[in-house]
Each structure stands twice: as structure tokens, then as C-alpha cells.
Design an enzyme around this catalytic site. Structure first.
Site, short mmCIF file in Angstrom:
data_model
loop_
_atom_site.label_atom_id
_atom_site.label_comp_id
_atom_site.label_asym_id
_atom_site.label_seq_id
_atom_site.Cartn_x
_atom_site.Cartn_y
_atom_site.Cartn_z
N HIS A 1 -2.49 10.60 -8.02
CA HIS A 1 -3.21 9.37 -8.32
C HIS A 1 -4.50 9.17 -7.53
O HIS A 1 -5.38 8.46 -7.97
CB HIS A 1 -2.29 8.15 -8.19
CG HIS A 1 -2.11 7.64 -6.79
ND1 HIS A 1 -1.13 8.11 -5.96
CD2 HIS A 1 -2.79 6.71 -6.08
CE1 HIS A 1 -1.20 7.49 -4.80
NE2 HIS A 1 -2.21 6.64 -4.84
N GLU B 1 -10.38 10.24 -7.37
CA GLU B 1 -11.24 9.37 -6.59
C GLU B 1 -11.66 10.03 -5.28
O GLU B 1 -12.81 9.92 -4.86
CB GLU B 1 -10.45 8.09 -6.28
CG GLU B 1 -11.24 7.05 -5.52
CD GLU B 1 -11.72 5.96 -6.44
OE1 GLU B 1 -12.03 6.28 -7.61
OE2 GLU B 1 -11.78 4.80 -6.00
N ASP B 2 -10.74 10.71 -4.63
CA ASP B 2 -10.97 11.10 -3.24
C ASP B 2 -11.16 12.59 -2.99
O ASP B 2 -11.36 13.00 -1.86
CB ASP B 2 -9.79 10.64 -2.36
CG ASP B 2 -9.61 9.13 -2.40
OD1 ASP B 2 -10.60 8.44 -2.73
OD2 ASP B 2 -8.51 8.65 -2.12
N HIS C 1 0.93 10.01 1.60
CA HIS C 1 0.82 8.82 0.77
C HIS C 1 1.20 9.04 -0.70
O HIS C 1 2.13 8.40 -1.19
CB HIS C 1 -0.59 8.22 0.92
CG HIS C 1 -0.93 7.18 -0.08
ND1 HIS C 1 -0.28 5.96 -0.12
CD2 HIS C 1 -1.80 7.17 -1.11
CE1 HIS C 1 -0.77 5.26 -1.13
NE2 HIS C 1 -1.69 5.96 -1.75
N ASP D 1 1.92 2.33 -5.13
CA ASP D 1 0.76 2.67 -4.29
C ASP D 1 0.52 1.55 -3.26
O ASP D 1 0.42 1.77 -2.07
CB ASP D 1 -0.46 2.82 -5.21
CG ASP D 1 -1.76 3.06 -4.46
OD1 ASP D 1 -1.78 3.92 -3.58
OD2 ASP D 1 -2.75 2.37 -4.77
N ASP E 1 22.63 -20.20 -0.92
CA ASP E 1 22.59 -18.82 -1.40
C ASP E 1 21.98 -17.88 -0.36
O ASP E 1 21.37 -16.88 -0.67
CB ASP E 1 21.83 -18.72 -2.72
CG ASP E 1 20.38 -19.17 -2.60
OD1 ASP E 1 20.03 -19.75 -1.55
OD2 ASP E 1 19.61 -18.94 -3.54
MN MN Z 1 -3.26 5.49 -3.27
#
Ligand code: MN
Length: 494
Positions: free
Chosen positions: A75, A79-80, A51, A143, A263
Site C-alpha cells: 500500500h 507513494e514512497d 508497517h 493502516d 454494562d
Molecule cells: Mn501506510
């Protein structure tokens, strides 16, 4: 699975547009994030690191700088995983940590879908709060894009929620920032989950038309190339198919009749200079008659998101109605990359100066066309909001003097520069202000007179019992609202 080849590819891609990147540090971020997520799996069973790597690749496609790429890789680390923001800062520097922190904060925002008014209000405030460093939003968009691309393994309910968010928050955000590529993909994926029947319908009816159109366009391209060559104009001509969701919206406007959509496929002509854009327009109009009211000069009058090009729709070969878009290479680059392109150009200038800590903390200059867009905020808000707190809304004009802070639930409260937790508490409710005992800012207990900063998450600790405010609060509160509420409470009898 991920392997060292992925890192090689990332570096190869970056070295084309950003040869001055710190590739050693990117390599370090790659292995750091990979190790940090070791053993974690995505819902589809893939290793989690797939990811952040995908997010980094999207940003490399948008040609972002090395700090953004590192922040993309890292990123989800804070958090994880067991690593702290401080550790990220120690290993990769302040700027990368600052970006990671911004993305982590954005995660805390919750969108209350269904309460449209409230929700779009929050969204816009979030923009402003975060627009100080556009890169944070770009990482967030990439993300979300990857999460949408791998949404298949979620439950139905979760999918619907994500698809709605993509449609209502992230796609408009990408649109506002001028990143057409991300907007189109977000919309099409969300469309397929939110309206599966309609999606299949559009997919099917458009298929044949795209194929037929393609043969025809090859012919037009050939002729046009010849015309331009005769006039000494060097040009590249592409054809572009409309993405499914925008085709669907158009179909609804045109009695669901695909033959009325002009278009469906457009021809895009890319030339070297602005004057060649106008020359090319003249050449097209000399050969093919334009439809009245269908000539659009977005070079003289760019769209609010900065988009520039000339558009015209003409009665072309065999009398078929066909759209042309004419632009220079730079306009083309900007149309594909949006704000990322502007950021990139601005960065060239930025690099000439040594960055000091203060500038990193306060974020980077927002590119001019994003500022234009931020300036439009009061106008939008006027459209959305009723007179209830119009005055309050109008003050957003003075953006420089405002800060935006978050409640622990992710609601955004806007306050003037220099506001304190007490101002924050009263901005939510005088009940909360009166009972305020203390405040946590970003999880840490702070003085009630602390000056809040943009993006802070503030939690008010309150008394269970009824209470009067402290008189000395009047010495440091910033907002007139808090001042008058405190005075009022002090005067009243309990
Ligand atoms: Mn993420």
C-alpha cells in the site's frame, strides 16, 4: 525486525480461512514490498516494512481475501518508493493495483479539523466515493490503526492531530462499517493522547471493578451454563469488558459514578440458531427479572451498521444488575468483523463468475447493509446542512448517477455521471470555470471534454487574466450549473 517467519505466519493464518488464496503471489508481494522499502526507516527506528506487514496482519485477522492482503503489503510502495502503479499492476494484476491506487488516493484527502461542518461533509462524501470497494477503506483503517499504535515517536502537535483524526474520522468510520474491534482500539489510543488525565482516571477507577466483576461473572456463567444445558441448548459464554473510551463517555452521563454503570462487564452468550437466541432470552428472564425498557431486540431490528443480537439487563445474582448479549455464531462473526464479514460472504458468490476488466474498474457490489448505510447519507446531510444548497444535497439520493472527484488538495466535489473538467471547474467557482485553459486528470493533461471518473484527481489550469468561456463548451458540459454560468458569462460584457 521482519523475517521469513512473518511470511509463514501470515500464510498459516490465511490458509485457515482462505485456502484458495494465491500463496505464491502473496509471497512475491511480501518480498517485493520488503525490497522496495529496503533501507527506509520508521520514526521509531524500525525498518519501514514492519508497517505494511502489520497492516496485512490486521486484515488477515479480519479474514480478508488474498488481493486485499497483497494490496496491504504494497500500500505504500507507489507513494514512497521508486515503483510505479503500472509496475504493481504488471506484477500483481489489475485488482491489486486498483486497491493500491484507491488507498494512495485516500491519502490525498486532507481533513480540516476545527471546521466541523465542512469536514464531516467531506468525510461522508469520501465514504460514498470509496464505498464502491469497501476493501480500500478496510486497508486504510488498518493502516491508520498501526500508525496510531506507533504514534509515540511523533511530536506532541503531530500526535494531537493524528489522535483527533482517529477520533473524528476513522473510529466513526470503523463504527459505521461495524468493525468494533478496530473502533475500540482507535478510540482508546486517541483518548489516551487527547485526554491523558481522564484516561488515567478511567483506567484506575475501572481496574478494581473489572477484577471484582470477574469473580462474580464466573459464578453467573456456571449457573447459566447449567440452566441452558437442562433446556438442551449448546452455548458458549464469554464476558466482555467495556473499552475505556466508551466507559468514560458513560461515566460522564452517570455522575462519574462507576457503580451506576450496568454494562461495565457484559456476558455474551453465543448459540447455534436464531430461535435458540429467543429461547435463551426466555430462560434468563424466567430466572432473573429484567429491567424495564432494557430489552433490546437487534435481531428483528438490526442497528444501522448491521449489528444483530438480543440485549437484556436483569437483576441477577445477589440482585446485581447485569447485561446479557445473546447471538448466533454468524451474528458474532459479523459483529467482530463488520463489513469484512459481508464482503467475504459476497465474495463466495463473486468467485463463480470470471471477473472482467470493467467490473474491476467499476468496483465490486457493495454489501446490502453498507448500501443501507449509504442510503442514509441524505438524511445525515440534511441534519448537517442548512438550506443553502439543500437541493444539491438531496440529489445524492441518486447515488448511481453521481461521481466524486478530488481537487489536488483532497476536497471532494460531487458531480453527475458524465461530468467534464469544465463542470468540475464551475462547481468550484464560476471564476475558475471562466478562466479554465486546460485540465490535468490524475496528473495527466486531458481534453476539457473528457468524462471524469469516480476518484479522479482534477487540477484546473487557469489563465491569470480575465477570460470568457468558450461557446463550444456548451456542447459537452453536463451540469445545468455550468451551462447557465457559461451562458451568463458569454452575455456579460467584460
Ligand atoms: Mn501506510
Amino acid at each position: 525486525m521482519t523475517n521469513e517467519l512473518d511470511l509463514d505466519n501470515l500464510i498459516k493464518q490465511m490458509s485457515i480461512y482462505y485456502p484458495q488464496a494465491d500463496f505464491d503471489l502473496i509471497g512475491k508481494a511480501y518480498y517485493f514490498a520488503k525490497e522496495a522499502h529496503q533501507g527506509q526507516k520508521r520514526r521509531d527506528g524500525e525498518p519501514y516494512f514492519v508497517h505494511p506487514l502489520a497492516v496485512a496482519n490486521t486484515l488477515a485477522r479480519l479474514q480478508l481475501d488474498d488481493k486485499s492482503i497483497m494490496a496491504a503489503l504494497l500500500h505504500d510502495v507507489v507513494e514512497d518508493t521508486r515503483y510505479s502503479l503500472r509496475r504493481v499492476e504488471k506484477e500483481f494484476g489489475r485488482e491489486v493495483a486498483f486497491l493500491v491506487e484507491g488507498v494512495t488516493k485516500l491519502k490525498k484527502l486532507k481533513y480540516r479539523l476545527g471546521r466541523q461542518k465542512y469536514f464531516s461533509e467531506n468525510l461522508k462524501k469520501m465514504f460514498v466515493a470509496m464505498a464502491k470497494d469497501v476493501r480500500v477503506i478496510l486497508i486504510k483503517l488498518a493502516d491508520r490503526l498501526h500508525n496510531m499504535e506507533t504514534i509515540g515517536y511523533l511530536t506532541n502537535e503531530e500526535r494531537t492531530k493524528k489522535a483527533k483524526e482517529a477520533m473524528e474520522v476513522y473510529a466513526p468510520l470503523a463504527q459505521r462499517l461495524g468493525i468494533g474491534e478496530i473502533r475500540d482500539r482507535l478510540e482508546d489510543i486517541a483518548f489516551s493522547y487527547l485526554y491523558p488525565k481522564e484516561y488515567t482516571w478511567v483506567e484506575e477507577i475501572s481496574k478494581g471493578h473489572f477484577e471484582k466483576a470477574d469473580k462474580y461473572l464466573q459464578k453467573v456463567k456456571e449457573i447459566l451454563r447449567q440452566y441452558l444445558k437442562e433446556q438442551g441448548i449448546e452455548a458458549e459464554i464469554h464476558s466482555r469488558a467495556k473499552h475505556l473510551y466508551s466507559l468514560y463517555k458513560k461515566l460522564l452521563l452517570k455522575d462519574k459514578d462507576i457503580t451506576k454503570i450496568y454494562d461495565l462487564v457484559a456476558l455474551r452468550i453465543i448459540v447455534n440458531t436464531v430461535s435458540e437466541c429467543y429461547e435463551t432470552l426466555g430462560i434468563i428472564h424466567k430466572r432473573w427479572f429484567p429491567l424495564l425498557g432494557m430489552i433490546k431486540d437487534y435481531i428483528s431490528l438490526p442497528k444501522p451498521n448491521g449489528y444483530r443480537s438480543l440485549h437484556t439487563t436483569v437483576f441477577c445474582l445477589e440482585g446485581r444488575i447485569t447485561e446479557f448479549q445473546i447471538r448466533t455464531w454468524q451474528m458474532h462473526y459479523e459483529a467482530e468483523h463488520g463489513v469484512a464479514a459481508h464482503w467475504y460472504y459476497a465474495d463466495e458468490k463473486r468467485r463463480e463468475h470470471q471477473l472482467d476488466e470493467e467490473r474491476i474498474r467499476s468496483g465490486f457490489k457493495v454489501p446490502a447493509h453498507v448500501l443501507r448505510w449509504v442510503e442514509e447519507l441524505p438524511k445525515w446531510q440534511k441534519e448537517v446542512k442548512k438550506s443553502r444548497d439543500l437541493l444539491h444535497t438531496l440529489r445524492i439520493d441518486a447515488l448511481g448517477d453521481r461521481i466524486f472527484v478530488f481537487t489536488p488538495r483532497g476536497d471532494v466535489i460531487d458531480l453527475p455521471q458524465g461530468a467534464t473538467p469544465i463542470d468540475f471547474a464551475y462547481a468550484i467557482h464560476s471564476f475558475l470555470g471562466d478562466r479554465c485553459l486546460g485540465a490535468k486528470v490524475n496528473g495527466k493533461l486531458e481534453e476539457l471534454s473528457t468524462k471524469l471518473k469516480n476518484g479522479d484527481i482534477v487540477e484546473i489550469l487557469r489563465s491569470k487574466n480575465e477570460r470568457k468561456p468558450k461557446k463550444d463548451w456548451l456542447n459537452f458540459v453536463k451540469t445545468t450549473h455550468a451551462k447557465s454560468a457559461i451562458k451568463k458569462s458569454l452575455q456579460s460584457k467584460i
